[in-house]
Each structure stands twice: as structure tokens, then as C-alpha cells.
Design an enzyme around this catalytic site. Structure first.
Site, short mmCIF file in Angstrom:
data_model
loop_
_atom_site.label_atom_id
_atom_site.label_comp_id
_atom_site.label_asym_id
_atom_site.label_seq_id
_atom_site.Cartn_x
_atom_site.Cartn_y
_atom_site.Cartn_z
N TYR A 133 -4.15 14.19 -10.99
CA TYR A 133 -2.78 14.15 -11.05
C TYR A 133 -2.10 15.30 -10.12
O TYR A 133 -1.13 15.85 -9.58
CB TYR A 133 -2.18 14.22 -12.18
CG TYR A 133 -0.18 14.03 -12.49
CD1 TYR A 133 0.32 12.27 -12.57
CD2 TYR A 133 0.32 14.92 -13.02
CE1 TYR A 133 1.18 12.51 -12.30
CE2 TYR A 133 1.79 15.19 -12.38
CZ TYR A 133 2.37 13.65 -12.39
OH TYR A 133 3.41 13.28 -11.94
N HIS A 181 -2.12 11.32 -5.23
CA HIS A 181 -2.00 10.49 -6.81
C HIS A 181 -1.07 10.76 -7.45
O HIS A 181 -0.39 9.71 -7.69
CB HIS A 181 -3.14 11.23 -6.94
CG HIS A 181 -4.96 10.38 -6.72
ND1 HIS A 181 -6.14 10.93 -7.28
CD2 HIS A 181 -5.18 10.08 -5.35
CE1 HIS A 181 -6.71 10.24 -6.57
NE2 HIS A 181 -5.94 10.09 -5.33
#
Length: 161
Positions: A137, A142
Site C-alpha cells: 500500500y 498499488h
């Protein structure tokens, strides 16, 4: 290097259910604990776990440059670090060993007892040792993918975390 293991015509002498997720063409690598509490690197074909350390000790990987303890590890890290050429050589050899036209292991009951386990007789373990914490993350790409799955936008504070 050609990957002969993926040949869709290849059939195994092991019984494999139709539409099984682990046909002879799959050959994933993992780490498992045997019913004798031995940790080993292996693969799965059908509903069978295959002990690669036992195969190696019995000489089935002859001609493939592997260290003596390659499959006696408690993780795939060393095997992974050997690279794609080694992975393909091992995958191709496994597919050859279990090919329905190859009787070497099939007709050797003593070797089969050391190499092949019913999937219910083993316990899968974490396959790799993770050196550091990895947070996918933390990558903007992403993070954008994650929030888009929920119909949200990346909040401005993400850039300041």
C-alpha cells in the site's frame, strides 16, 4: 529454455481428478511438514505432496546443478535465488518423473513411499522467509488500485503519511 512440463498432452501416472487445480502441468513449489515432523520443500500433483528433498537424495535430479541440501531447507529462499533456469530444469524433471510413460519411480515402491504423501498427511508451511516488512500500500500505484476497487479516491493525506 523450453518448458516441457506445461505440455497440455502430458499425463501423469498418479491419479488426478478431472478439473483438479494441480495437474502435472502446474507443479507449484512450497514447504511442508511431513507426518514424521520433517520439514521439506515439495510440490503438489493432484492430491499428492511430492517431497523434492527425497527425490534429490534418491538421485532423480541427477544432471541438474543443485546443492546437496537445496530441498532440505525450511524455506524456498535458496531455491528462488538460484533463478529461473534452475526452476525450469526442476519443473521439467518433475514432469518427466511423473509422466505416464516413465516407470522409474512408478515401479519402485520403496522410493514412492519416501517421496509421495497424501495431501491430508502433510501440513503446509510458510514458503519463504521475509526479510523485512513489505507494505504494497506504500506504492502510489498499488494504493490507487486498492481505492479504485472500492470506488473511492486516494485521499490527500496519503501523500503525507
Amino acid at each position: 529454455m523450453k518448458i516441457t512440463a506445461n505440455n497440455p498432452e502430458k499425463r501423469s501416472w498418479l491419479h488426478i481428478e478431472k478439473n483438479c487445480d494441480f495437474p502435472i502441468q502446474n507443479i507449484p513449489f512450497g514447504v511442508f511438514l511431513t507426518n514424521e515432523d520433517i520439514t521439506t520443500i515439495g510440490t503438489r500433483i493432484g492430491n499428492y505432496a511430492i517431497d523434492l528433498a527425497a527425490l534429490h537424495q534418491l538421485g532423480y535430479f541427477e544432471g541438474i546443478p543443485l546443492t546437496d541440501d537445496m530441498f532440505m531447507q525450511d524455506s524456498l529462499n535458496d531455491f528462488i535465488s538460484d533463478g529461473q533456469t534452475t526452476w525450469r530444469l526442476v519443473r521439467n524433471r518433475i514432469a518427466d518423473i511423473f509422466d505416464d510413460k516413465n516407470n522409474k519411480l512408478k515401479e519402485n515402491k520403496k522410493h514412492r513411499e519416501k517421496v509421495i504423501f497424501d495431501i491430508d498427511e502433510i501440513e503446509m508451511l510458510l514458503p519463504v522467509d521475509i526479510g523485512d516488512f513489505t507494505d504494497f500500500y506504500s506504492s502510489k500505484n498499488h494504493a490507487m488500485n486498492v481505492v479504485s476497487m472500492f470506488g473511492n479516491a486516494l485521499t490527500p493525506n496519503w501523500l503525507h503519511m
